[in-house]
Design an enzyme around this catalytic site. Structure first.
Site, short mmCIF file in Angstrom:
data_model
loop_
_atom_site.label_atom_id
_atom_site.label_comp_id
_atom_site.label_asym_id
_atom_site.label_seq_id
_atom_site.Cartn_x
_atom_site.Cartn_y
_atom_site.Cartn_z
N LEU A 103 0.75 -1.11 0.11
CA LEU A 103 -0.03 0.08 0.24
C LEU A 103 1.01 1.38 -0.02
O LEU A 103 1.88 1.19 0.52
CB LEU A 103 -0.80 -0.10 1.04
CG LEU A 103 -1.74 -1.22 1.34
CD1 LEU A 103 -2.83 -0.95 2.56
CD2 LEU A 103 -2.69 -1.51 0.07
N HIS A 111 -3.52 4.18 -2.22
CA HIS A 111 -4.38 3.04 -1.76
C HIS A 111 -5.12 3.72 -0.78
O HIS A 111 -6.38 3.49 -0.40
CB HIS A 111 -3.95 1.83 -1.17
CG HIS A 111 -3.00 0.98 -2.22
ND1 HIS A 111 -1.69 0.95 -2.36
CD2 HIS A 111 -3.61 0.39 -3.41
CE1 HIS A 111 -1.61 0.13 -3.53
NE2 HIS A 111 -2.76 -0.05 -3.91
N GLY A 116 -9.18 2.69 -7.98
CA GLY A 116 -8.38 3.82 -8.37
C GLY A 116 -8.35 4.08 -9.87
O GLY A 116 -8.30 3.40 -10.80
N GLN A 172 -3.58 -12.63 -12.68
CA GLN A 172 -3.48 -11.52 -13.57
C GLN A 172 -2.45 -11.17 -14.17
O GLN A 172 -1.72 -10.04 -14.65
CB GLN A 172 -4.30 -10.15 -12.82
CG GLN A 172 -3.52 -9.59 -11.56
CD GLN A 172 -4.26 -8.62 -11.07
OE1 GLN A 172 -5.44 -9.08 -10.29
NE2 GLN A 172 -3.89 -7.23 -11.00
N GLN A 200 -8.85 -1.02 -15.96
CA GLN A 200 -9.16 -1.97 -15.38
C GLN A 200 -10.87 -1.29 -14.75
O GLN A 200 -11.62 -2.21 -14.68
CB GLN A 200 -8.36 -2.07 -14.10
CG GLN A 200 -8.90 -3.09 -12.85
CD GLN A 200 -7.69 -2.99 -11.70
OE1 GLN A 200 -7.11 -3.92 -11.93
NE2 GLN A 200 -7.76 -2.40 -10.61
O1 PAF Z 1 -5.96 -2.82 -8.89
C1 PAF Z 1 -5.34 -3.76 -8.18
O2 PAF Z 1 -4.37 -3.71 -7.26
C2 PAF Z 1 -5.65 -5.21 -8.58
O3 PAF Z 1 -5.85 -5.35 -9.95
C3 PAF Z 1 -6.95 -5.80 -8.19
C4 PAF Z 1 -8.11 -4.76 -8.55
C5 PAF Z 1 -6.91 -5.73 -6.82
C6 PAF Z 1 -7.47 -7.31 -8.38
O4 PAF Z 1 -6.36 -7.95 -8.13
#
Ligand code: PAF
Length: 292
Positions: free
Chosen positions: A30, A34, A143, A57, A149
């Site tokens: 973080l 965040h 964010g 991912q 995303q």
């Molecule tokens: O944005 C992120 O940190 C990641 O892509 C998420 C949304 C937590 C999914 O793992």
């Protein structure tokens, strides 16, 4: 602030379910960006921060193993904000034996990071859907730095009619404009100084748009000029947020997005502008709120 590890632990949130349980999904590591999401979340209801480095991912060869993990440091940073809970599950809690359902993204995964990182958004959607299933939030906060995303998740929530309200929160920047990111810690001193070129380029494009430039190519050129300071440009894209087309002339809600390598880090940044005959004003991405 409770630390929850398992699906069963999440049962302790039931007393907080008054229709406003708000989740901030993160991969940990973080930073102030965040924390701004957690602060924004707190205005909606009791907050659950998830901290889970999602393996699905990351493509093979990406930084899954190197991704910074320090749960204690994350808890220390969160303590003054006093979220109701931090949910830090292990991989089996999220994925079981790993052979279950995955979710494929729709149109918003086309191009940009979707082209550079095959499978990335399927991994993001799969984990977000699974985290939504575990936490059962009423509101979810993301964010705006990860603009594509946000849009990919927004489309999933709309198409599957998931009962979650999405909120996107403006990017938090360092003094020189560099967007805060967990990956900034990969940069050495000189690389860190050069990394500000992404925001310099976007700011130059914004200034052009604000003085009436409507050619997407010209806006991209303005970004490219500043990116001479990067080691490699992955993309500079201009997209219409409404239908995800790449217009020749910009109008309406428009995303200017960039990805570039500086030293070992792949950095992304963007700007969202509402472009009208009268001007080009910064705006949000999602229609569900938080667009201030
Ligand atoms: O944005 C992120 O940190 C990641 O892509 C998420 C949304 C937590 C999914 O793992």
């Amino acid at each position: 602030m409770k630390l929850l590890r398992t699906a069963e632990d999440l049962g302790t949130l039931d007393s907080l379910r008054d229709g406003n349980l708000t989740v901030v999904p993160t991969m940990g590591a973080l930073h102030e960006g965040h924390l701004s999401l957690v602060r924004a979340a707190a205005s909606h209801g009791p907050v659950v921060v998830t901290a889970f480095v999602n393996p699905t991912q990351f493509a093979p060869g990406e930084d899954y193993d190197a991704y910074p993990r320090d749960l204690q440091q994350d808890l220390d940073l969160l303590a003054p904000l006093a979220p109701a809970a931090v949910f830090a599950p292990d991989t089996a809690t999220v994925y079981g034996d790993g052979r279950g359902v995955t979710i494929q993204p729709g149109r918003y995964a086309e191009g940009l990071c979707g082209a550079d990182r095959p499978g990335h958004f399927a991994g993001v959607l799969t984990v977000v859907a699974r985290l939504f299933g575990l936490v059962r939030p009423d509101v979810a906060v993301f964010g705006r730095k990860d603009a594509q995303q946000c849009l990919v998740i927004g489309e999933m929530v709309a198409d599957l009619r998931l009962p979650v309200r999405l909120v996107d929160v403006p990017t938090v920047r360092e003094n020189d404009g560099l967007a805060m990111s967990s990956r900034n810690r990969y940069l050495d001193h000189a690389e860190r100084a050069r990394a500000a070129c992404l925001w310099r380029g976007l700011s130059a494009a914004r200034a052009l748009a604000q003085t009436g430039e409507r050619s997407a190519a010209r806006l991209r050129e303005a970004v490219a000029a500043a990116l001479a300071d990067a080691d490699e440009i992955e993309y500079i894209q201009v997209r219409s947020v409404g239908d995800w087309t790449a217009p020749d002339r910009v109008t309406g809600r428009t995303l200017l997005a960039v990805a570039a390598r500086v030293g070992p880090a792949r950095l992304i940044d963007n700007l969202v502008l509402d472009i009208t005959d009268d001007g080009a004003a910064p705006c949000g991405l999602l229609d569900h709120g938080g667009n201030a």
